[in-house]
Design an enzyme around this catalytic site. Structure first.
Site, short mmCIF file in Angstrom:
data_model
loop_
_atom_site.label_atom_id
_atom_site.label_comp_id
_atom_site.label_asym_id
_atom_site.label_seq_id
_atom_site.Cartn_x
_atom_site.Cartn_y
_atom_site.Cartn_z
N HIS A 160 4.06 5.32 8.24
CA HIS A 160 3.43 4.03 8.53
C HIS A 160 4.45 3.26 9.39
O HIS A 160 5.53 2.91 8.89
CB HIS A 160 3.22 3.22 7.25
N ASP A 204 -8.24 3.38 6.29
CA ASP A 204 -7.08 2.96 5.48
C ASP A 204 -7.43 2.93 3.99
O ASP A 204 -6.87 3.70 3.21
CB ASP A 204 -6.53 1.59 5.92
N GLU A 248 3.03 -1.47 11.48
CA GLU A 248 1.87 -2.15 10.87
C GLU A 248 2.26 -3.60 10.63
O GLU A 248 1.75 -4.51 11.26
CB GLU A 248 1.47 -1.47 9.55
N HIS A 299 -6.30 8.83 7.98
CA HIS A 299 -5.49 7.82 7.30
C HIS A 299 -6.34 7.09 6.26
O HIS A 299 -7.06 6.14 6.58
CB HIS A 299 -4.92 6.82 8.32
N ASP A 321 -6.20 5.65 -3.77
CA ASP A 321 -6.34 4.55 -4.75
C ASP A 321 -7.13 3.37 -4.20
O ASP A 321 -7.80 2.67 -4.96
CB ASP A 321 -4.96 4.09 -5.29
#
Ligand SMILES: [Zn+2]
Length: 327
Positions: A190, A269, A193, A15, A19
């Site tokens: 996702h 992440d 979260e 995961h 960017d």
């Protein structure tokens, strides 16, 4: 496990957003100027989700070019290889960075080329995850499915759903994921979260093979049992979860999830935005969640088993992990 051993450990990351993971050196070379860390990395006290999201401004601006995107993917792999990440799945949304002269398909090809180039030079392998976004109209997300279908097993391994979970609930994406199932495109979501447990329920109902974060299962034993029994792997990202306030205080639910037999993996992440590495994350969980050395190795095995790596890569890395634990 001390830091030297953690660095030596063969690691797997499932995961990680491209960017949010551009190295400072890469950004500076691309921009042709020095960059203050605060332009790319959230502060320790990360005040809000907006603060976190603002760190994507520069990356999203510079990635709107085929060559730069390819070099970014290459640099990303190189950086991960430095800490002995042996296999990584890199995710990104090809729509947002596309322009009139740079199509989403160009973007997918560029990232695959960057990864393949890095595989030849460094001891790491990778695949691409294409992110559908919650704020996109369904037709735009259908374009993501089409790209995934075209490049599936040719560099792309699955589709993800990312974006503002609390604003656009997972339950709204039933149609999209039933189309993914019809096309035999594996997908991950996702879920849990910043959203509530219903998000995880929906991801499970739709057929997600993995969920990102899963924090909202904290304290809900029955839901954890069903996620475990459905063989869904949970991609946890500790530092990011603290920064975005998905968890607060010391109660990170990793220990609870492991004790309940969930298939958990540990991830960064966003390497740059969160100011972390996979080594840092493993060091952190040993400290805050009382994770043993054996469990650290087990978490890597969970990750490679839940990955979309080819069977040779899986076998090789599992062997390396066995050799590492026998040392
Ligand atoms: Zn994420």
């Amino acid at each position: 496990m001390n830091r030297t051993k953690l660095l030596e450990l063969p690691k797997i990351e499932l995961h990680c957003h491209l960017d949010g993971s551009l190295s400072k050196g890469f950004v500076e070379t691309t921009l042709g100027r020095k960059v203050d860390p605060s332009e790319l990395v959230v502060s320790k006290s990360c005040e809000s989700l907006n603060d976190y999201l603002s760190k994507f401004d520069i990356p999203l601006e510079i990635l709107k070019d085929r060559e730069i995107l390819k070099d970014a993917a290459f640099d990303y792999m190189k950086e991960a290889a430095k800490e002995n990440v042996r296999y990584i799945e890199v995710r990104f949304d090809p729509i947002t960075i596309s322009t009139d002269s740079f199509s989403p398909e160009d973007a997918v090809q560029a990232v695959i080329e960057g990864i393949r180039g890095a595989e030849k030079e460094f001891n790491i392998k990778g695949n691409v995850i294409l992110c559908a976004m919650r704020h996109f109209k369904i037709d735009v997300n259908r374009d993501i499915l089409k790209l995934a279908e075209k490049y599936l097993n040719k560099g792309v391994c699955c589709v993800d759903l990312a974006g503002a979970e609390a604003v656009f609930p997972t339950s709204d994406f039933k149609e999209l994921f039933s189309e993914a199932r019809e096309k035999n495109i594996p997908f991950i979501i996702h879920a849990g979260e910043t959203g509530d447990p219903n998000s995880i329920e929906s991801a499970m109902e739709f057929g997600a093979v993995r969920i990102g974060h899963g924090i909202a299962m904290h304290g809900i034993r029955d839901l954890q049992d069903r996620v475990r029994n459905a063989n869904i792997t949970v991609e946890m990202c500790p530092t990011s979860n603290y920064q975005t306030k998905a968890v607060e205080g010391d109660e990170y639910p990793l220990r609870e999830f492991l004790d309940n037999g969930l298939h958990v993996t540990i991830n960064t992440d966003n390497r740059t935005v969160s100011g972390t590495t996979l080594t840092d994350e493993l060091e952190l969980i040993q400290r805050i969640s009382d994770i043993s050395d054996e469990e650290i190795i087990e978490l890597q095995k969970n990750a490679i088993n839940a990955s979309f790596a080819d069977s040779d890569t899986k076998r090789d890395i599992l062997k390396e992990l066995d050799l590492f634990s026998a040392k």
